[in-house]
Design an enzyme around this catalytic site. Structure first.
Site, PDB file in Angstrom:
ATOM      1  N   TYR A  51      47.737-131.469 -21.959  1.00 52.40           N
ATOM      2  CA  TYR A  51      47.732-130.045 -22.340  1.00 52.40           C
ATOM      3  C   TYR A  51      46.906-129.188 -21.372  1.00 52.40           C
ATOM      4  O   TYR A  51      46.461-128.097 -21.745  1.00 52.40           O
ATOM      5  CB  TYR A  51      47.224-129.877 -23.771  1.00 52.40           C
ATOM      6  CG  TYR A  51      48.284-130.134 -24.829  1.00 52.40           C
ATOM      7  CD1 TYR A  51      49.411-129.310 -24.939  1.00 52.40           C
ATOM      8  CD2 TYR A  51      48.162-131.180 -25.732  1.00 52.40           C
ATOM      9  CE1 TYR A  51      50.379-129.532 -25.920  1.00 52.40           C
ATOM     10  CE2 TYR A  51      49.125-131.407 -26.722  1.00 52.40           C
ATOM     11  CZ  TYR A  51      50.234-130.578 -26.803  1.00 52.40           C
ATOM     12  OH  TYR A  51      51.184-130.790 -27.770  1.00 52.40           O
ATOM     13  N   ASN A 114      51.722-129.141 -36.221  1.00 53.40           N
ATOM     14  CA  ASN A 114      53.120-128.731 -36.395  1.00 53.40           C
ATOM     15  C   ASN A 114      54.113-129.840 -36.065  1.00 53.40           C
ATOM     16  O   ASN A 114      55.258-129.570 -35.722  1.00 53.40           O
ATOM     17  CB  ASN A 114      53.394-127.436 -35.620  1.00 53.40           C
ATOM     18  CG  ASN A 114      53.149-127.579 -34.136  1.00 53.40           C
ATOM     19  OD1 ASN A 114      52.809-128.663 -33.660  1.00 53.40           O
ATOM     20  ND2 ASN A 114      53.330-126.500 -33.394  1.00 53.40           N
TER      21      ASN A 114
HETATM   22  P1  ADP Z   1      54.878-125.219 -28.444  1.00 52.30           P
HETATM   23  O1  ADP Z   1      54.378-126.572 -28.916  1.00 52.30           O
HETATM   24  O2  ADP Z   1      55.804-124.586 -29.450  1.00 52.30           O
HETATM   25  O3  ADP Z   1      55.461-125.264 -27.055  1.00 52.30           O
HETATM   26  P2  ADP Z   1      52.487-123.993 -27.272  1.00 52.30           P
HETATM   27  O4  ADP Z   1      52.848-124.702 -26.013  1.00 52.30           O
HETATM   28  O5  ADP Z   1      52.225-122.536 -27.221  1.00 52.30           O
HETATM   29  O6  ADP Z   1      53.606-124.241 -28.413  1.00 52.30           O
HETATM   30  O7  ADP Z   1      51.180-124.666 -27.888  1.00 52.30           O
HETATM   31  C1  ADP Z   1      51.006-126.060 -27.842  1.00 52.30           C
HETATM   32  C2  ADP Z   1      50.498-126.531 -29.191  1.00 52.30           C
HETATM   33  O8  ADP Z   1      49.200-125.991 -29.418  1.00 52.30           O
HETATM   34  C3  ADP Z   1      51.314-126.062 -30.401  1.00 52.30           C
HETATM   35  O9  ADP Z   1      52.451-126.852 -30.659  1.00 52.30           O
HETATM   36  C4  ADP Z   1      50.295-126.174 -31.521  1.00 52.30           C
HETATM   37  O10 ADP Z   1      50.104-127.536 -31.931  1.00 52.30           O
HETATM   38  C5  ADP Z   1      49.024-125.706 -30.806  1.00 52.30           C
HETATM   39  N1  ADP Z   1      48.804-124.257 -30.927  1.00 52.30           N
HETATM   40  C6  ADP Z   1      49.467-123.273 -30.296  1.00 52.30           C
HETATM   41  N2  ADP Z   1      48.963-122.060 -30.613  1.00 52.30           N
HETATM   42  C7  ADP Z   1      47.940-122.291 -31.469  1.00 52.30           C
HETATM   43  C8  ADP Z   1      47.004-121.456 -32.157  1.00 52.30           C
HETATM   44  N3  ADP Z   1      47.041-120.120 -32.023  1.00 52.30           N
HETATM   45  N4  ADP Z   1      46.093-122.052 -32.953  1.00 52.30           N
HETATM   46  C9  ADP Z   1      46.051-123.398 -33.096  1.00 52.30           C
HETATM   47  N5  ADP Z   1      46.890-124.251 -32.459  1.00 52.30           N
HETATM   48  C10 ADP Z   1      47.827-123.704 -31.670  1.00 52.30           C
END
Ligand code: ADP
Ligand code: MG
Length: 139
Positions: A51, A114
């Protein structure tokens, strides 16, 4: 539309609730081919590296701690338009905004926990699949 590979992760909140099989069933119903799959427990260093694009975000510390809090299942998925299709099946990042029937609407605990990950573009799909699998494993 081209055949693509994408990376999916079944996150620790989902493995902890024994819904790995449900999510894999959905993957197969949606006509993805599982090219490679394994269950593993990430270290904090692994999660931080995976990440790294989010390292300036306020949620990075919690997210990386969560991702190594229990086992994950990582999968290389292949089908036509795999990257966009898997994101459609997952639903919006925040389950409160996710469409009916999507995995996040059905299963997510909250915005962080999620349940599933998916690559967001061809470049990230290539980097993320190679993070977990060799070319031979995905052939
Ligand atoms: P995605 O997984 O839909 O591509 P992102 O890449 O923006 O979403 O974020 C990576 C992961 O970080 C998300 O799936 C979620 O687990 C976590 N996340 C994203 N935004 C938030 C937030 N505002 N607060 C807490 N956790 C978050
Ligand atoms: Mg993302």
């Amino acid at each position: 539309m081209a055949v693509q590979k994408t990376l999916a992760i079944i996150k620790p909140d989902a493995t902890a609730r024994n819904i790995t099989g449900k999510i894999i069933s959905r993957i197969e119903e949606e006509e993805f081919t599982i090219k490679a799959m394994k269950r593993l427990h990430l270290t904090l260093a692994d999660a931080q590296r995976f990440y790294a694009v989010h390292k300036e975000r306020p949620f990075y510390k919690d997210l990386t701690a969560f991702m190594c809090s229990g086992p994950v299942v990582v999968l290389c998925l292949e089908r036509e338009d795999a990257i966009a299709k898997w994101r459609e099946v997952m639903g919006a990042t925040n389950p409160a905004n996710a469409a009916e029937g999507t995995l996040r609407k059905l299963h997510a605990v909250d915005l962080e926990k999620n349940s599933v990950h998916g690559s967001d573009a061809p470049e990230t799909a290539a980097v993320e699949t190679a993070f977990f699998f060799s070319g031979l494993e995905m052939a």
